[in-house]
Write a protein that holds these residues in place. Sequence first.
Motif, PDB file in Angstrom:
ATOM      1  N   LEU A   7      -6.314   7.559  11.934  1.00 21.09           N
ATOM      2  CA  LEU A   7      -5.203   6.948  11.210  1.00 21.09           C
ATOM      3  C   LEU A   7      -4.620   7.865  10.147  1.00 21.09           C
ATOM      4  O   LEU A   7      -3.411   7.842   9.887  1.00 21.09           O
ATOM      5  N   THR A   8      -5.486   8.671   9.533  1.00 20.62           N
ATOM      6  CA  THR A   8      -5.061   9.428   8.358  1.00 20.62           C
ATOM      7  C   THR A   8      -4.885  10.920   8.614  1.00 20.62           C
ATOM      8  O   THR A   8      -4.701  11.687   7.670  1.00 20.62           O
ATOM      9  N   SER A   9      -4.943  11.343   9.864  1.00 22.45           N
ATOM     10  CA  SER A   9      -4.768  12.759  10.175  1.00 22.45           C
ATOM     11  C   SER A   9      -3.661  12.925  11.211  1.00 22.45           C
ATOM     12  O   SER A   9      -3.253  11.972  11.884  1.00 22.45           O
ATOM     13  N   TYR A  10      -3.169  14.140  11.323  1.00 23.05           N
ATOM     14  CA  TYR A  10      -2.113  14.453  12.286  1.00 23.05           C
ATOM     15  C   TYR A  10      -2.692  14.460  13.701  1.00 23.05           C
ATOM     16  O   TYR A  10      -3.790  14.991  13.897  1.00 23.05           O
ATOM     17  N   PRO A  11      -2.012  13.850  14.688  1.00 23.35           N
ATOM     18  CA  PRO A  11      -0.665  13.262  14.645  1.00 23.35           C
ATOM     19  C   PRO A  11      -0.636  11.749  14.397  1.00 23.35           C
ATOM     20  O   PRO A  11       0.428  11.169  14.288  1.00 23.35           O
ATOM     21  N   GLY A  12      -1.820  11.109  14.314  1.00 25.36           N
ATOM     22  CA  GLY A  12      -1.842   9.654  14.192  1.00 25.36           C
ATOM     23  C   GLY A  12      -1.234   9.121  12.921  1.00 25.36           C
ATOM     24  O   GLY A  12      -0.777   7.973  12.874  1.00 25.36           O
ATOM     25  N   LEU A  13      -1.189   9.954  11.873  1.00 28.16           N
ATOM     26  CA  LEU A  13      -0.666   9.493  10.589  1.00 28.16           C
ATOM     27  C   LEU A  13       0.800   9.086  10.663  1.00 28.16           C
ATOM     28  O   LEU A  13       1.206   8.075  10.066  1.00 28.16           O
ATOM     29  N   LEU A  14       1.612   9.834  11.397  1.00 27.94           N
ATOM     30  CA  LEU A  14       3.058   9.551  11.442  1.00 27.94           C
ATOM     31  C   LEU A  14       3.369   8.187  12.043  1.00 27.94           C
ATOM     32  O   LEU A  14       4.051   7.369  11.409  1.00 27.94           O
ATOM     33  N   PRO A  15       2.909   7.881  13.271  1.00 27.91           N
ATOM     34  CA  PRO A  15       3.199   6.531  13.795  1.00 27.91           C
ATOM     35  C   PRO A  15       2.493   5.434  13.016  1.00 27.91           C
ATOM     36  O   PRO A  15       2.973   4.299  12.980  1.00 27.91           O
ATOM     37  N   SER A  16       1.369   5.745  12.374  1.00 28.15           N
ATOM     38  CA  SER A  16       0.677   4.728  11.563  1.00 28.15           C
ATOM     39  C   SER A  16       1.532   4.324  10.374  1.00 28.15           C
ATOM     40  O   SER A  16       1.621   3.139  10.031  1.00 28.15           O
ATOM     41  N   ILE A  17       2.170   5.317   9.736  1.00 28.60           N
ATOM     42  CA  ILE A  17       3.075   5.004   8.624  1.00 28.60           C
ATOM     43  C   ILE A  17       4.248   4.174   9.118  1.00 28.60           C
ATOM     44  O   ILE A  17       4.670   3.196   8.473  1.00 28.60           O
ATOM     45  N   PHE A  18       4.786   4.538  10.273  1.00 23.89           N
ATOM     46  CA  PHE A  18       5.929   3.828  10.850  1.00 23.89           C
ATOM     47  C   PHE A  18       5.563   2.370  11.116  1.00 23.89           C
ATOM     48  O   PHE A  18       6.311   1.444  10.772  1.00 23.89           O
ATOM     49  N   VAL A  19       4.403   2.155  11.742  1.00 18.14           N
ATOM     50  CA  VAL A  19       3.953   0.789  12.029  1.00 18.14           C
ATOM     51  C   VAL A  19       3.710   0.019  10.736  1.00 18.14           C
ATOM     52  O   VAL A  19       4.032  -1.172  10.630  1.00 18.14           O
ATOM     53  N   GLY A  20       3.161   0.695   9.727  1.00 19.09           N
ATOM     54  CA  GLY A  20       2.931   0.043   8.441  1.00 19.09           C
ATOM     55  C   GLY A  20       4.216  -0.433   7.803  1.00 19.09           C
ATOM     56  O   GLY A  20       4.283  -1.542   7.255  1.00 19.09           O
ATOM     57  N   VAL A  21       5.261   0.400   7.888  1.00 21.04           N
ATOM     58  CA  VAL A  21       6.567   0.018   7.337  1.00 21.04           C
ATOM     59  C   VAL A  21       7.111  -1.203   8.067  1.00 21.04           C
ATOM     60  O   VAL A  21       7.639  -2.140   7.442  1.00 21.04           O
ATOM     61  N   MET A  22       6.965  -1.232   9.399  1.00 22.38           N
ATOM     62  CA  MET A  22       7.470  -2.369  10.166  1.00 22.38           C
ATOM     63  C   MET A  22       6.676  -3.640   9.870  1.00 22.38           C
ATOM     64  O   MET A  22       7.234  -4.736   9.839  1.00 22.38           O
ATOM     65  N   LEU A  23       5.372  -3.498   9.641  1.00 24.04           N
ATOM     66  CA  LEU A  23       4.573  -4.670   9.280  1.00 24.04           C
ATOM     67  C   LEU A  23       5.038  -5.259   7.950  1.00 24.04           C
ATOM     68  O   LEU A  23       5.143  -6.482   7.802  1.00 24.04           O
ATOM     69  N   VAL A  24       5.313  -4.379   6.991  1.00 22.68           N
ATOM     70  CA  VAL A  24       5.827  -4.851   5.698  1.00 22.68           C
ATOM     71  C   VAL A  24       7.168  -5.548   5.891  1.00 22.68           C
ATOM     72  O   VAL A  24       7.432  -6.610   5.294  1.00 22.68           O
ATOM     73  N   PHE A  25       8.030  -4.963   6.732  1.00 26.17           N
ATOM     74  CA  PHE A  25       9.336  -5.571   6.991  1.00 26.17           C
ATOM     75  C   PHE A  25       9.182  -6.984   7.552  1.00 26.17           C
ATOM     76  O   PHE A  25       9.844  -7.925   7.085  1.00 26.17           O
ATOM     77  N   TRP A  26       8.296  -7.165   8.542  1.00 23.27           N
ATOM     78  CA  TRP A  26       8.153  -8.480   9.156  1.00 23.27           C
ATOM     79  C   TRP A  26       7.493  -9.481   8.202  1.00 23.27           C
ATOM     80  O   TRP A  26       7.809 -10.668   8.231  1.00 23.27           O
ATOM     81  N   LEU A  27       6.591  -9.009   7.354  1.00 22.65           N
ATOM     82  CA  LEU A  27       6.006  -9.904   6.355  1.00 22.65           C
ATOM     83  C   LEU A  27       7.067 -10.385   5.371  1.00 22.65           C
ATOM     84  O   LEU A  27       7.098 -11.570   5.002  1.00 22.65           O
ATOM     85  N   LEU A  28       7.958  -9.472   4.956  1.00 24.66           N
ATOM     86  CA  LEU A  28       9.039  -9.859   4.050  1.00 24.66           C
ATOM     87  C   LEU A  28      10.027 -10.792   4.753  1.00 24.66           C
ATOM     88  O   LEU A  28      10.591 -11.693   4.129  1.00 24.66           O
ATOM     89  N   THR A  29      10.235 -10.564   6.055  1.00 23.68           N
ATOM     90  CA  THR A  29      11.120 -11.442   6.820  1.00 23.68           C
ATOM     91  C   THR A  29      10.540 -12.837   6.930  1.00 23.68           C
ATOM     92  O   THR A  29      11.234 -13.844   6.747  1.00 23.68           O
ATOM     93  N   ILE A  30       9.232 -12.922   7.219  1.00 21.05           N
ATOM     94  CA  ILE A  30       8.565 -14.221   7.303  1.00 21.05           C
ATOM     95  C   ILE A  30       8.609 -14.935   5.958  1.00 21.05           C
ATOM     96  O   ILE A  30       8.775 -16.155   5.878  1.00 21.05           O
ATOM     97  N   ALA A  31       8.491 -14.151   4.883  1.00 20.97           N
ATOM     98  CA  ALA A  31       8.526 -14.746   3.541  1.00 20.97           C
ATOM     99  C   ALA A  31       9.929 -15.153   3.130  1.00 20.97           C
ATOM    100  O   ALA A  31      10.105 -15.830   2.111  1.00 20.97           O
ATOM    101  N   GLY A  32      10.943 -14.756   3.899  1.00 16.81           N
ATOM    102  CA  GLY A  32      12.307 -15.133   3.583  1.00 16.81           C
ATOM    103  C   GLY A  32      13.033 -14.168   2.676  1.00 16.81           C
ATOM    104  O   GLY A  32      14.133 -14.462   2.211  1.00 16.81           O
TER     105      GLY A  32
END
Length: 207
Positions: A7-32
Amino acid sequence: MSFLQLLTSYPGLLPSIFVGVMLVFWLLTIAGLLDMDSIGPDWLGGSEDADVSGLPEMLVALGLDRLPFSIVISGVAFYWWLLTMLAAGLLMPHVPLPLWASGTLVLTVALFAAMLLASASLRPLKPLFVVNDKVTRESAVGRRCRILTLSVEDNFGQAEVEMGGGTRLTLQVYAAQPNRLSRDSPAVVLEFDPRRKRYLVAEFDPP
């Protein structure tokens, strides 16, 4: 190599950050706090006759042109992350290349494969988002609705309208400022703005 190291090394770090950003987006969407159209270009045609000439050609070819950008990018991000993690853990240790070279190759191939997998898994959802604009506008205007987001701004908000027969539609809405609209507030749909592709709503004051 452990999962945390992947998760924290190359190359897995890049898509992990991307997925993390999308998870935050959907949590904020669910929260309204956000709605589905808060990120990315507005390419959801909304009808079968909508003009998609301005969309990326690859996404049109993959059949992802009628889905909200947030859903498309989430699907691609998930598969990109999954394939990269599998390749980094199972294949890269056996590839006689420097880390930067093998990692970049994995990211590139995984991204291409992720788009194909996202296309195959998301295309069945397209009928849920392809609606007849004229019918929807005429039937939604004048109806009562319930606000889904924590607030409704000049270019932000979602509402759910009961169409009858148990059918509910989620509409992208906006409202004049200031207003007291918040989650679960009753409102009424006044009109459709084709430029914004949103419905104007106002507070509902029962007689």
